[in-house]
Design a protein around this motif. Structure first.
Motif, mmCIF file in Angstrom:
data_model
loop_
_atom_site.group_PDB
_atom_site.id
_atom_site.type_symbol
_atom_site.label_atom_id
_atom_site.label_comp_id
_atom_site.label_asym_id
_atom_site.label_seq_id
_atom_site.Cartn_x
_atom_site.Cartn_y
_atom_site.Cartn_z
ATOM 1 N N ASP A 182 -41.179 -25.183 34.594
ATOM 2 C CA ASP A 182 -40.073 -25.602 35.463
ATOM 3 C C ASP A 182 -40.126 -27.106 35.727
ATOM 4 O O ASP A 182 -39.128 -27.716 36.096
ATOM 5 N N ASN A 183 -41.318 -27.684 35.565
ATOM 6 C CA ASN A 183 -41.499 -29.093 35.958
ATOM 7 C C ASN A 183 -41.427 -30.077 34.802
ATOM 8 O O ASN A 183 -41.265 -31.260 35.024
ATOM 9 N N VAL A 184 -41.632 -29.595 33.578
ATOM 10 C CA VAL A 184 -41.572 -30.522 32.434
ATOM 11 C C VAL A 184 -40.706 -29.935 31.338
ATOM 12 O O VAL A 184 -40.560 -28.721 31.225
ATOM 13 N N ASP A 185 -40.118 -30.827 30.524
ATOM 14 C CA ASP A 185 -39.401 -30.381 29.339
ATOM 15 C C ASP A 185 -40.462 -30.068 28.281
ATOM 16 O O ASP A 185 -41.156 -30.963 27.789
ATOM 17 N N ILE A 186 -40.625 -28.782 27.983
ATOM 18 C CA ILE A 186 -41.746 -28.337 27.147
ATOM 19 C C ILE A 186 -41.697 -28.966 25.756
ATOM 20 O O ILE A 186 -42.717 -29.455 25.248
ATOM 21 N N THR A 187 -40.529 -28.968 25.143
ATOM 22 C CA THR A 187 -40.450 -29.494 23.770
ATOM 23 C C THR A 187 -40.844 -30.966 23.743
ATOM 24 O O THR A 187 -41.627 -31.393 22.895
ATOM 25 N N GLU A 188 -40.331 -31.734 24.718
ATOM 26 C CA GLU A 188 -40.675 -33.169 24.780
ATOM 27 C C GLU A 188 -42.159 -33.367 25.056
ATOM 28 O O GLU A 188 -42.816 -34.191 24.419
ATOM 29 N N ALA A 189 -42.692 -32.584 26.004
ATOM 30 C CA ALA A 189 -44.113 -32.738 26.367
ATOM 31 C C ALA A 189 -45.001 -32.431 25.169
ATOM 32 O O ALA A 189 -45.985 -33.131 24.918
ATOM 33 N N LEU A 190 -44.649 -31.394 24.414
ATOM 34 C CA LEU A 190 -45.482 -31.015 23.264
ATOM 35 C C LEU A 190 -45.451 -32.113 22.198
ATOM 36 O O LEU A 190 -46.472 -32.421 21.573
ATOM 37 N N LEU A 191 -44.289 -32.725 22.009
ATOM 38 C CA LEU A 191 -44.190 -33.817 21.027
ATOM 39 C C LEU A 191 -45.064 -34.992 21.455
ATOM 40 O O LEU A 191 -45.796 -35.570 20.660
ATOM 41 N N GLU A 192 -44.987 -35.286 22.755
ATOM 42 C CA GLU A 192 -45.746 -36.424 23.268
ATOM 43 C C GLU A 192 -47.256 -36.190 23.111
ATOM 44 O O GLU A 192 -47.984 -37.051 22.633
ATOM 45 N N ILE A 193 -47.701 -34.971 23.469
ATOM 46 C CA ILE A 193 -49.138 -34.662 23.415
ATOM 47 C C ILE A 193 -49.661 -34.685 21.978
ATOM 48 O O ILE A 193 -50.810 -35.028 21.719
ATOM 49 N N THR A 194 -48.794 -34.308 21.025
ATOM 50 C CA THR A 194 -49.259 -34.191 19.635
ATOM 51 C C THR A 194 -48.849 -35.401 18.791
ATOM 52 O O THR A 194 -48.734 -35.302 17.563
ATOM 53 N N GLY A 195 -48.614 -36.527 19.437
ATOM 54 C CA GLY A 195 -48.311 -37.753 18.705
ATOM 55 C C GLY A 195 -47.016 -37.668 17.914
ATOM 56 O O GLY A 195 -46.890 -38.288 16.848
ATOM 57 N N GLY A 196 -46.051 -36.902 18.420
ATOM 58 C CA GLY A 196 -44.721 -36.874 17.804
ATOM 59 C C GLY A 196 -44.559 -35.829 16.711
ATOM 60 O O GLY A 196 -43.471 -35.675 16.160
ATOM 61 N N ARG A 197 -45.638 -35.080 16.399
ATOM 62 C CA ARG A 197 -45.527 -34.145 15.271
ATOM 63 C C ARG A 197 -45.225 -32.714 15.709
ATOM 64 O O ARG A 197 -44.610 -31.949 14.978
ATOM 65 N N GLY A 198 -45.668 -32.333 16.871
ATOM 66 C CA GLY A 198 -45.528 -30.937 17.319
ATOM 67 C C GLY A 198 -46.820 -30.191 17.060
ATOM 68 O O GLY A 198 -47.605 -30.574 16.198
ATOM 69 N N PRO A 199 -47.068 -29.090 17.798
ATOM 70 C CA PRO A 199 -48.306 -28.322 17.615
ATOM 71 C C PRO A 199 -48.392 -27.743 16.200
ATOM 72 O O PRO A 199 -47.380 -27.370 15.614
ATOM 73 N N ASP A 200 -49.625 -27.661 15.670
ATOM 74 C CA ASP A 200 -49.836 -27.072 14.344
ATOM 75 C C ASP A 200 -49.517 -25.590 14.351
ATOM 76 O O ASP A 200 -49.087 -25.027 13.359
ATOM 77 N N SER A 201 -49.772 -24.959 15.500
ATOM 78 C CA SER A 201 -49.359 -23.566 15.627
ATOM 79 C C SER A 201 -48.947 -23.275 17.054
ATOM 80 O O SER A 201 -49.371 -23.960 17.997
ATOM 81 N N CYS A 202 -48.078 -22.271 17.181
ATOM 82 C CA CYS A 202 -47.513 -21.900 18.475
ATOM 83 C C CYS A 202 -47.673 -20.401 18.639
ATOM 84 O O CYS A 202 -47.346 -19.630 17.737
ATOM 85 N N ILE A 203 -48.199 -19.980 19.800
ATOM 86 C CA ILE A 203 -48.441 -18.560 20.058
ATOM 87 C C ILE A 203 -47.492 -18.084 21.160
ATOM 88 O O ILE A 203 -47.475 -18.654 22.251
ATOM 89 N N ASP A 204 -46.701 -17.062 20.878
ATOM 90 C CA ASP A 204 -45.831 -16.461 21.890
ATOM 91 C C ASP A 204 -46.574 -15.279 22.507
ATOM 92 O O ASP A 204 -46.573 -14.182 21.950
ATOM 93 N N ALA A 205 -47.222 -15.526 23.648
ATOM 94 C CA ALA A 205 -47.925 -14.462 24.367
ATOM 95 C C ALA A 205 -47.091 -14.024 25.571
ATOM 96 O O ALA A 205 -47.623 -13.706 26.634
ATOM 97 N N VAL A 206 -45.775 -14.047 25.414
ATOM 98 C CA VAL A 206 -44.854 -13.655 26.487
ATOM 99 C C VAL A 206 -44.177 -12.331 26.120
ATOM 100 O O VAL A 206 -44.271 -11.341 26.832
ATOM 101 N N GLY A 207 -43.461 -12.343 24.988
ATOM 102 C CA GLY A 207 -42.813 -11.109 24.544
ATOM 103 C C GLY A 207 -41.428 -10.909 25.124
ATOM 104 O O GLY A 207 -40.788 -11.855 25.608
ATOM 105 N N LEU A 208 -40.977 -9.676 25.099
ATOM 106 C CA LEU A 208 -39.556 -9.351 25.250
ATOM 107 C C LEU A 208 -38.991 -9.527 26.653
ATOM 108 O O LEU A 208 -37.781 -9.469 26.840
ATOM 109 N N GLU A 209 -39.870 -9.716 27.663
ATOM 110 C CA GLU A 209 -39.346 -9.888 29.018
ATOM 111 C C GLU A 209 -39.473 -11.337 29.497
ATOM 112 O O GLU A 209 -39.664 -11.586 30.693
#
Ligand code: NAD
Ligand code: ZN
Length: 389
Positions: free
Chosen positions: A238-265
């Protein structure tokens, strides 16, 4: 015996039902010492999974004492203490021989239902609807364990139940999710959802050599658990734009892998979130894929999106174009617990890791309805509930 029974959407009752009996040569009866409520049980609780019937016994994470075995079970005897993997697997079919235990061809007597829905029959699970076998679950005093010569993992009497219990599901699930990422030294892994599965995915990503793990949720105590028990960066969505934050943390490339541990709800965000929740309420869309969409957009080109979060039916606005254009690999499915449980037990016994950090609530089995309600509503700092019969 006493057992936790589903009685409709958000209607859980502890009832008297007949004790289970040995009905096949390869069955065992286990007296439950400790059991837990899983995020997967919440999908049943909230009425998201079809073919659950009033009176069905819930629960697929349980550990206990073998009290009876059929004549076909050569490797267990009464008195053994076992942790029982949630998928039921025969050990002999093509899928079991290839260590794809949750896809067992023989363990689901109602395989025709998943064949109709998904094109092929899938394996049976404890306490998880009739389309997945109609088996009574482990939130009870006793459980019948089919193919008991294959699944149950012996646990020494000295190991605490809370350390061993999560071998039945969430520890292997987090581990398989991280292993599916094919992590290489230096990799950055982003994990959506800091519930129990997310917490074990984070731990496992570090165990498998990730340099950076970024964890995403909005529940403060879950983000705090990430900070206390790992070196991951915890982001409140709620506090940060996730896509932007991930780009910034990974030097503009994006995470090498992404895990969806949330699911259908998943909780929805913005217009897409509103769209999904409206369609979900009208039964026009079975699953709400907010986290999955974000993971696909955020992942670096050529990366892996690993999906331990459960999906049951059909989703809309799936960004197949982004996944295609970026050459992503998608890995998903129910965990092949039998493949991982013994090796992870060895890690626990060696003191490399202690899964009991996840437990926030310890209740008697009789208080299961309260356990379900607080876990579902994320009240009282609840992250994982264990129930003692
Ligand atoms: P949980 O409900 O405790 O945790 C889910 C977390 O996701 C919550 O903390 C919630 O706040 C967070 N969340 C919701 N929407 C989000 C969003 N848009 N972005 C980021 N985070 C969001 O459940 P759990 O026990 O951790 O299980 C997680 C999922 O894994 C469930 O779908 C469960 O069914 C599934 N699961 C799968 C397997 C398997 O074999 N693949 C096994 C066990 C559990
Ligand atoms: Zn589970």
């Amino acid at each position: 015996m006493r057992a936790v029974c589903w009685n409709g959407k958000r209607e859980i009752r502890v009832e008297n039902i007949p004790d289970p009996e040995i009905i096949n040569l390869r069955d065992a009866i286990v007296k439950v010492e400790l059991t837990a409520i899983c995020g997967s049980d919440l999908h049943l609780y909230n009425g998201c999974i079809p073919t659950v019937k009033a009176g069905d016994v819930l629960g697929h994470e349980f550990l206990g004492e073998v009290v009876a075995v059929g004549s076909g079970v050569g490797n267990l005897r009464p008195g053994d203490r076992v942790a029982v993997p949630f998928p039921i697997a025969c050990g002999n079919c093509y899928y079991c021989e290839h260590e794809l235990f949750s896809l067992c061809d023989n363990s689901n007597p109602n395989g025709w239902m998943t064949e109709t829905l998904y094109g092929q029959p899938t394996g049976g699970l404890f306490g998880y609807s009739h389309m997945l076998g109609g088996y009574a679950g482990g939130q009870a005093e006793y459980v019948r364990v089919p193919y008991a010569d294959v699944g149950p993992v012996k646990i020494s009497q000295e190991l605490s139940a809370e350390k061993a219990l999560f071998l039945t599901d969430i520890f292997p699930t987090g581990y398989q999710a991280a292993e599916s990422c094919g992590i290489k030294p230096g990799d950055a892994v982003a994990v959506w959802g800091c519930g129990p599965v997310g917490q074990f995915a984070i731990q496992s990503a570090f165990l498998l050599g990730a340099e950076q793990v970024i964890a995403i949720d909005r529940i403060p105590e879950r983000l705090e658990m990430v900070r206390v028990h790992s070196a991951a960066i915890a982001l409140h969505y709620d506090n940060v734009d996730i896509t932007e934050a991930l780009l910034e943390i990974t030097g503009g490339r994006g995470p090498d892998s992404c895990i969806d541990a949330v699911g259908l709800e998943a909780h929805g965000l913005g217009v897409a979130g509103w769209y999904d929740s409206t369609k979900h309420k009208l039964w026009l869309e079975s699953d709400r894929p907010t986290a999955l969409r974000q993971a696909i957009y955020a992942c670096r080109k050529g990366g892996v999106v690993s999906i331990p979060g459960v999906y049951g039916g059909l989703i809309d606005k799936f960004p197949i174009g982004a996944a295609f254009a970026k050459g992503l690999t998608l890995r998903l499915g129910q965990t092949h617990v039998q493949k991982y449980a013994r090796a992870l037990l060895a890690r626990i016994e060696a003191g490399d890791t202690d899964p009991s950090f996840i437990v926030t609530h310890r209740l008697p089995l009789e208080e299961a309805p309260t356990g379900y309600a607080i876990f579902n509503n994320k009240e009282d700092g609840c992250i994982k509930v264990v129930l003692k019969p």
